[in-house]
Scaffold this motif. Structure first.
Motif, mmCIF file in Angstrom:
data_model
loop_
_atom_site.group_PDB
_atom_site.id
_atom_site.type_symbol
_atom_site.label_atom_id
_atom_site.label_comp_id
_atom_site.label_asym_id
_atom_site.label_seq_id
_atom_site.Cartn_x
_atom_site.Cartn_y
_atom_site.Cartn_z
ATOM 1 N N UNK A 1 -17.555 5.872 1.095
ATOM 2 C CA UNK A 1 -18.094 5.094 2.214
ATOM 3 C C UNK A 1 -17.028 4.832 3.275
ATOM 4 N N UNK A 2 -17.371 5.078 4.523
ATOM 5 C CA UNK A 2 -16.429 4.859 5.619
ATOM 6 C C UNK A 2 -15.592 6.057 5.970
ATOM 7 N N UNK A 3 -15.632 7.108 5.143
ATOM 8 C CA UNK A 3 -14.892 8.335 5.445
ATOM 9 C C UNK A 3 -15.464 8.989 6.696
ATOM 10 N N UNK A 4 -14.630 9.673 7.451
ATOM 11 C CA UNK A 4 -15.090 10.276 8.702
ATOM 12 C C UNK A 4 -16.201 11.295 8.475
ATOM 13 N N UNK A 5 -16.227 11.918 7.289
ATOM 14 C CA UNK A 5 -17.267 12.909 7.022
ATOM 15 C C UNK A 5 -18.645 12.277 6.842
ATOM 16 N N UNK A 6 -18.687 10.970 6.705
ATOM 17 C CA UNK A 6 -19.982 10.278 6.632
ATOM 18 C C UNK A 6 -20.490 9.926 8.024
ATOM 19 N N UNK A 7 -19.680 10.200 9.045
ATOM 20 C CA UNK A 7 -20.048 9.840 10.403
ATOM 21 C C UNK A 7 -19.500 8.495 10.833
ATOM 22 N N UNK A 8 -18.740 7.836 9.971
ATOM 23 C CA UNK A 8 -18.187 6.525 10.289
ATOM 24 C C UNK A 8 -17.100 6.638 11.358
ATOM 25 N N UNK A 9 -17.110 5.721 12.295
ATOM 26 C CA UNK A 9 -16.067 5.691 13.326
ATOM 27 C C UNK A 9 -14.753 5.146 12.776
ATOM 28 N N UNK A 10 -14.786 4.488 11.600
ATOM 29 C CA UNK A 10 -13.571 3.940 11.012
ATOM 30 C C UNK A 10 -12.636 5.040 10.520
ATOM 31 N N UNK A 11 -13.212 6.070 9.903
ATOM 32 C CA UNK A 11 -12.386 7.147 9.378
ATOM 33 C C UNK A 11 -11.491 6.703 8.236
ATOM 34 N N UNK A 12 -12.055 5.986 7.264
ATOM 35 C CA UNK A 12 -11.269 5.540 6.112
ATOM 36 C C UNK A 12 -10.797 6.743 5.305
ATOM 37 N N UNK A 13 -9.625 6.648 4.713
ATOM 38 C CA UNK A 13 -9.031 7.785 4.005
ATOM 39 C C UNK A 13 -9.784 8.107 2.716
ATOM 40 N N UNK B 1 0.830 -1.205 0.000
ATOM 41 C CA UNK B 1 0.000 0.000 0.000
ATOM 42 C C UNK B 1 0.865 1.255 0.000
ATOM 43 N N UNK B 2 0.565 2.167 -0.907
ATOM 44 C CA UNK B 2 1.328 3.413 -1.010
ATOM 45 C C UNK B 2 1.044 4.350 0.152
ATOM 46 N N UNK B 3 -0.128 4.222 0.723
ATOM 47 C CA UNK B 3 -0.506 5.101 1.843
ATOM 48 C C UNK B 3 -1.348 4.301 2.827
ATOM 49 N N UNK B 4 -1.055 4.457 4.102
ATOM 50 C CA UNK B 4 -1.834 3.786 5.136
ATOM 51 C C UNK B 4 -2.263 4.807 6.192
ATOM 52 N N UNK B 5 -3.278 4.445 6.968
ATOM 53 C CA UNK B 5 -3.734 5.318 8.048
ATOM 54 C C UNK B 5 -5.232 5.229 8.252
ATOM 55 N N UNK B 6 -5.677 5.808 9.333
ATOM 56 C CA UNK B 6 -7.097 5.888 9.661
ATOM 57 C C UNK B 6 -7.355 7.210 10.354
ATOM 58 N N UNK B 7 -8.542 7.771 10.147
ATOM 59 C CA UNK B 7 -8.892 9.061 10.744
ATOM 60 C C UNK B 7 -10.186 8.963 11.544
ATOM 61 N N UNK B 8 -10.336 7.836 12.237
ATOM 62 C CA UNK B 8 -11.580 7.600 12.963
ATOM 63 C C UNK B 8 -11.462 7.706 14.463
ATOM 64 N N UNK B 9 -12.192 6.854 15.157
ATOM 65 C CA UNK B 9 -12.306 6.885 16.606
ATOM 66 C C UNK B 9 -11.026 6.366 17.262
ATOM 67 N N UNK B 10 -10.322 7.262 17.946
ATOM 68 C CA UNK B 10 -9.064 6.876 18.577
ATOM 69 C C UNK B 10 -9.278 5.842 19.669
ATOM 70 N N UNK B 11 -10.409 5.918 20.363
ATOM 71 C CA UNK B 11 -10.681 4.977 21.452
ATOM 72 C C UNK B 11 -10.775 3.546 20.955
ATOM 73 N N UNK B 12 -11.104 3.376 19.672
ATOM 74 C CA UNK B 12 -11.227 2.041 19.095
ATOM 75 C C UNK B 12 -9.998 1.652 18.272
ATOM 76 N N UNK B 13 -8.973 2.483 18.313
ATOM 77 C CA UNK B 13 -7.768 2.202 17.544
ATOM 78 C C UNK B 13 -7.883 2.582 16.090
ATOM 79 N N UNK B 14 -8.843 3.454 15.784
ATOM 80 C CA UNK B 14 -9.078 3.843 14.395
ATOM 81 C C UNK B 14 -8.540 5.237 14.078
#
Length: 492
Positions: A149-161, A110-123
């Motif tokens: 889908x899954x982006x933090x702006x959708x309200x997802x706790x995952x915070x997909x890039x 993967x060229x880029x990794x990361x998550x921008x979601x709920x820190x309490x869940x490790x996301x």
């Protein structure tokens, strides 16, 4: 007229994608070493120096295999992990990984990794760019829109890039001097995230429209029933019809005030129930009701009556309004898919081929109508999904027609072939998801699916990992089909 054997017809269409007698999991496609010269001379096949991938979940090799996702045993949109000790087919590989292996290229990273979601869940994991890794595809990535889908702006706790394909290509160009070298095999596959995002938005908007209509209809009925119930109770308490109606109206008006109290309710009721000029004469021997005691009971009874009467009316109105909204806005969603395809084709032509790429594999959108996700939808939704897939694929085909250096792969047709003649391709189920319920739910949950949370039994040769995304075995079939088409093109 002779009947055409379906298995034979499908095999001809798919060339050598696992057809023939026996289990196709044992069938391999060996095109020989890349760069070899065909027997008898002719033009030498290209020697690929690298594989560069752009797209969405169907070609993501681990953009989110970090933090809480990694801890849950996930990272790819399939059955994760190397479970080849259980079954050779459960290797956890996507089709681009299988293809890279056949091309004798390093395993994609993967060229880029990361998550921008709920820190309490490790996301919540810092976004990191990895030099020397050319698998830019990210789960949830749309063609141009950054909010998938899954982006933090959708309200997802995952915070997909969900970095869109346009940005993925721009990142590669920025890292490679603004151009492709020309010796890469470039893979592009997108559109599924656009489809899911458009369906999610349509569903949300239709639900909101339905709820608004249902509330309006329910409130209208509730007001009427509440007043009728209250009036009837006042009549039973001893008031004549005129006083009962007046007292009911007074109570309802007082209840509408945010600062009303039990005392104020009693006061207005008593005042409204007092005889006024022109009222009928009270019955002789009547008694004054104990209003402070009766009022709460009356209100509770009227509320219950109103709620019971309004509920089915509200539900029916909501269902109709939601369905009407979806029907009216379905064409907009189909148009959005056409636009996404046009944008993708333009990106391929101007920013990939136009920047020096000579070997570009573009996969169209799989036929989502055969997926467990689509099959669980009502008929109207299934028809809309079919229109969306058709619109996207037709526009992509039209816009890339005749484009040098581009090989368009009809994944829609081959996915239908797999579902229609599963036995010939070694598939044991084409309708049941292999993944059981896990931390992400029970529908689109393959991102954290692994051998520990699949359903019971042997799922190694299932077609679908979850409601949409393929198992490693189905990925291997797609890889074989792509390789077959590259061979016919003279690239292998």
């Amino acid at each position: 007229m002779r009947r055409i054997n379906l298995s034979l017809a499908l095999c001809v269409m798919a060339v050598v994608s696992g057809c023939g007698g026996g289990d196709s999991s044992t069938t391999t496609t060996d095109a020989g070493p890349v760069g070899s010269t065909p027997v008898g001379g002719g033009t030498a096949k290209p020697t690929f120096a690298a594989q560069v991938t752009f797209g969405d979940s169907l070609v993501d090799v681990g953009s989110y295999a970090v933090g809480g996702i990694q801890a849950l045993g996930g990272g790819k949109y399939t059955i994760n992990g190397n479970n080849t000790t259980v079954s050779p087919a459960l290797d956890g590989k996507t089709w681009t990984e299988v293809l890279a292996s056949q091309l004798k290229l390093p395993a994609p990273c993967a060229a880029q990794t990361g998550l921008e979601g709920d820190a309490a869940k490790g996301f919540s994991i810092p976004v990191t760019n990895h030099g020397g890794c050319f698998a830019y595809a990210q789960g949830g990535a749309r063609v141009s829109n950054p909010v998938g889908p899954g982006n933090r702006q959708t309200g997802s706790t995952l915070g997909l890039l969900t970095l869109p394909v346009a940005a993925q290509v721009a990142n590669h160009l920025a890292a490679s001097g603004g151009k492709f070298k020309g010796d890469e095999i470039v893979v592009v596959m997108a559109g599924s995230a656009d489809a899911l995002a458009e369906l999610d938005k349509l569903k949300a908007d239709a639900t909101a429209a339905g709820e608004a209509a249902g509330k309006e209809a329910g409130d209208r009925v509730a007001r009427s029933v509440f007043a009728l119930s209250l009036t009837g109770q006042l009549l039973k308490a001893g008031l004549n019809s005129v006083n009962a109606l007046r007292a009911s109206d007074a109570l309802i008006a007082e209840l509408a005030k945010p600062d009303h109290t039990p005392a104020s309710l009693a006061l207005v009721l008593v005042a409204a129930s007092l005889p006024q000029p022109g009222d009928p004469q009270p019955q002789p021997g009547g008694t004054t009701p104990d209003w402070p005691f009766l009022i709460p009971q009356m209100i509770a009874t009227a509320t219950a009556d109103a709620t019971a009467a309004a509920a089915p009316i509200a539900a029916n109105a909501a269902a109709k309004a939601g369905a009407d909204y979806a029907d009216a806005n379905g064409p907009r969603v189909v148009t959005a898919m056409t636009t996404a395809a046009a944008d993708l084709a333009a990106l391929v032509k101007t920013s990939i081929v136009g920047k020096g790429a000579k070997y570009v594999v573009v996969n169209n959108l799989p036929d989502l109508t055969i997926s467990p996700f689509a099959l669980a939808q009502p008929a109207s939704s299934q028809d809309l999904i079919k229109q969306m897939v058709t619109a996207f694929n037709d526009r992509l085909k039209a816009d890339l027609a005749g484009q040098a250096g581009v090989l368009l792969i009809d994944v829609a047709s081959v996915s239908r072939a797999h579902a229609a003649d599963s036995k010939s391709f070694g598939l044991t189920s084409v309708t049941t998801p292999a993944c059981g319920a896990n931390a992400l739910g029970a529908v689109l949950n393959s991102l954290v699916c692994n051998a520990s949370n699949t359903i019971g039994g042997d799922v190694s040769h299932f077609m679908f990992a979850d409601g949409i995304y393929p198992t490693p075995f189905e990925h291997s079939l797609i890889a074989k089909y792509v390789a077959d088409q590259m061979t016919l093109k003279g690239w292998l």
